[in-house]
Design an enzyme around this catalytic site. Structure first.
Site, PDB file in Angstrom:
ATOM      1  N   THR A   1       0.864  -1.371   0.053  1.00 13.81           N
ATOM      2  CA  THR A   1      -0.071  -0.080   0.100  1.00 13.81           C
ATOM      3  C   THR A   1       0.622   1.167  -0.074  1.00 13.81           C
ATOM      4  OG1 THR A   1      -0.013  -0.220   2.283  1.00 13.81           O
ATOM      5  CG2 THR A   1      -2.007  -1.028   1.010  1.00 13.81           C
ATOM      6  N   HIS A   2       2.011   1.103   0.561  1.00 14.58           N
ATOM      7  CA  HIS A   2       2.914   2.335   0.409  1.00 14.58           C
ATOM      8  C   HIS A   2       4.243   2.324  -0.304  1.00 14.58           C
ATOM      9  CE1 HIS A   2       1.268   2.540   4.851  1.00 14.58           C
ATOM     10  NE2 HIS A   2       0.410   2.974   4.014  1.00 14.58           N
ATOM     11  N   LEU A   3       4.471   3.205  -1.189  1.00 13.23           N
ATOM     12  CA  LEU A   3       5.427   3.038  -2.127  1.00 13.23           C
ATOM     13  C   LEU A   3       6.219   4.260  -2.349  1.00 13.23           C
ATOM     14  CD1 LEU A   3       2.826   1.892  -4.977  1.00 13.23           C
ATOM     15  CD2 LEU A   3       4.557   0.459  -3.858  1.00 13.23           C
TER      16      LEU A   3
END
Lengths: 498, 126
Positions: A435-437
């Site tokens: 979900t976090h990049l």
């Protein structure tokens, strides 16, 4: 808000402005607000639709079809293929995230500056603190109230207390949360302070315009300067935005490098160094009713292992997602649906060491490569063990680790206790999501190892800036929205100063 | 679904129905009208998911034909055999087959919980 729907643009459409911003998520919104308030004429371009909260669908599938990029089914390919979840709407991922708000941890900021002292001026601790104070005030960021937490969050607190783990109510950007549990489908009552309801209207009050349902296809350059963007409206018309002052890319750590590659702007490690927080969920079944689709979507977290790169959160999503994680197929699966209201899902997110890459694929689509390292799998294994033990400590009758090669249903806490040492070591035994990049257009002083300079300017193309988490040197280990808002504001100030 | 043959759609529907079948005391997916679901899925699903769904449809329809204990295509299996085959796919050590089974289950759940009556039957009240 001043939004022009791209479905109504059927012929060539030309706009002139001072600053063109690609993307309306937290980075684009924060940049737009700062620049518009500074008196610059701002145009934002967004591929997704502008949807009113009352129109957000109830069910998971319809909301993912409407509000998520590729229905949430885009996959990072590697040793453990995982879906990459990103919003695609006016407001970006802030429309569909869990509203979890963390300041950039000081140890992470200090690590970035230690690795590249040239970042010290940009990432001044006092300036960031002031920015975080303002963001928290603007977005109503506060700990989740126990009155709306619901059983899934309160049970996590109970389990953490029993195991002696540091824990707390999650601080979220909400005002008047009613505990509907629909953050990930978009809050139908507009309680979540997503960008479409907060910073974007503020930007529009100062003259900004949003073009929704317009896919930006290229950054236009002339003589080594960015002079605008071109895009394709959903209505069929070609959109040209001429930017006198700057072009700011804020389209995410996937779409921003992709746009650079499509535009032939290939300087530096563009698309490389993809970092993430892969997460997996563990399920606990309780005798009592939990109804995890009710209560604050994500209202409690266990943070005692954060500095080891491991963080735990209570999860909340539509029953369709809960059900798809249940054990079995056929009649056994259908019978397991009886347990739907008795399940809680808690997740472990890892500040992974894995590195990936974003490439330009067929018809301009991204190819996302990302693999976990053995150390990442160790962290996940440890996290699954802790979650299982926490579930039992909270009173769960059964734990479903969801790990291939391990018992699908565990009733003996001792079996969870040995998971960390005996659990599967191959990455694809775990079913996770990303979900976090971060990191695909890294910010650094050395042009050979970075795409943008410490002031967010592109190293080789003048008037081109990047404001989103693709500039982050590393993963943050915590939910990045607040840090993105702060750094995008700094980026906008840099644009305004030029 | 765009570009799918009618027979492929029938195979897929059969697989989905078998993933969440009716129980004596509760309806599953077989009675749910998917007329609105299909075009929404076709519009939103990225190429890799559409490819995966098609691969699932073909693989799971015909794989039983060559598997000991079945030797018939999926549509010719009994209810018990369908359960056994899908369970085997869900727990197989072959990663790709396991992923196809997971894809099938996710799509079945999306379809089931898009239906308001099914949500109510499972105690999900908005």
């Amino acid at each position: 808000m001043n939004v022009l729907d791209g479905t109504t643009i059927a012929t060539a459409h030309h706009v002139a402005c001072d600053v063109a911003i690609v993307g309306t998520g937290p980075a684009g919104a924060a940049a737009a607000r700062t620049l518009a308030e500074a008196g610059l004429r701002v145009v934002l371009l967004e591929e997704g639709p502008w949807v009113q909260p009352r129109d957000y669908p109830v069910d998971g599938f319809s909301s993912m079809a409407m509000l998520y990029r590729d229905m949430g089914a885009n996959v990072a390919l590697g040793n453990a293929p995982m879906p990459v979840l990103q919003g695609r709407a006016v407001g970006g991922t802030s429309v569909v995230n869990g509203a979890i708000s963390w300041r950039l941890p000081e140890d992470v900021r200090a690590g970035w500056v230690a690795a590249d002292p040239g970042l010290a001026g940009t990432l001044d601790a006092d300036e960031l603190r002031t920015l975080f104070d303002g963001i928290e005030q603007d977005l109503g960021i506060a700990p989740t109230s126990a009155s709306v937490a619901g059983p899934k969050n309160l049970l996590m607190a109970k389990g953490a207390v029993a195991l002696g783990l540091e824990h707390r109510a999650i601080s979220r950007n909400t005002r008047g949360c009613e505990g509907l549990g629909r953050c990930l489908q978009g809050c139908p009552h507009g309680r979540k302070q997503s960008m479409d309801l907060t910073l974007l209207p503020l930007a529009c009050e100062h003259g900004a315009q949003i073009l929704s349902r317009v896919t930006v296809t290229a950054v236009q350059t002339e003589g080594g300067r960015a002079v605008g963007v071109i895009g394709q409206a959903a209505g069929g018309g070609k959109v040209t935005v001429q930017a006198r002052h700057a072009v700011v890319l804020a389209a995410s750590a996937i779409q921003t490098p992709l746009l650079l590659l499509k535009s032939g702007i290939r300087h530096g490690p563009v698309g490389h160094n993809l970092q993430a927080h892969p997460g997996v969920a563990v399920v606990g079944q309780f005798k009592e009713t939990v109804r995890m689709w009710n209560g604050a979507t994500q209202g409690h977290e266990v943070i005692g292992l954060r500095k080891d790169g491991i963080k735990f959160e209570a999860l909340g999503y539509d029953p369709s997602i809960i059900a798809s994680r249940m054990d079995g197929m056929g009649r056994a699966f259908a019978r397991n649906l009886d347990q739907l209201a008795h399940e809680a899902h808690w997740g472990v997110a890892v500040r992974a060491q894995g590195r990936g890459r974003v490439r330009l694929g067929w018809r301009g689509r991204p190819i996302i490569q990302y693999s976990l390292t053995p150390r990442d799998v160790d962290c996940i294994r440890r996290g699954v063990r802790v979650l299982g033990e926490m579930f039992f400590a909270a009173g769960a009758e059964r734990v479903l680790p969801g790990v291939h090669g391990w018992a699908p249903v565990v009733t003996d806490p001792r079996e969870m206790a040995r998971f960390e040492t005996d659990g599967p070591r191959q990455a694809n035994a775990y079913h996770g999501a990303i979900t976090h990049l971060f990191g695909t257009c890294r910010m650094a002083t050395d042009p050979a190892h970075a795409v943008v300079r410490p002031d967010f300017r592109h190293h080789t193309v003048a008037q081109l800036y990047i404001a989103d988490s693709s500039v982050f040197p590393t993963a943050t280990g915590v939910n990045p929205q607040t840090a993105i808002l702060a750094l995008a504001t700094l980026c906008a100030r840099s644009v305004a100063r030029q | 679904m765009n570009g799918w043959l009618a027979i492929e759609m029938r195979w897929l529907r059969l697989l989905l129905n078998a993933t969440v079948p009716d129980l004596p005391d509760r309806a599953g997916l077989p009675g749910v009208d998917l007329a609105v679901f299909w075009p929404e899925l076709a519009r939103a699903a990225p190429p890799l998911l559409r490819l995966g769904l098609r691969a699932t449809t073909w693989t799971f329809t015909w794989l039983p034909l060559v598997l000991p204990g079945y030797f018939r295509p999926f549509f010719a299996l009994s209810m018990d055999q369908r359960d056994a085959f899908l369970s085997r796919m869900g727990g197989t050590n072959v990663f790709l087959l396991r992923q196809l089974a997971a894809t099938l289950k996710v799509i079945a759940c999306f379809a089931l919980f898009r239906d308001p009556a099914s949500r109510r039957a499972l105690g999900v009240v908005p």
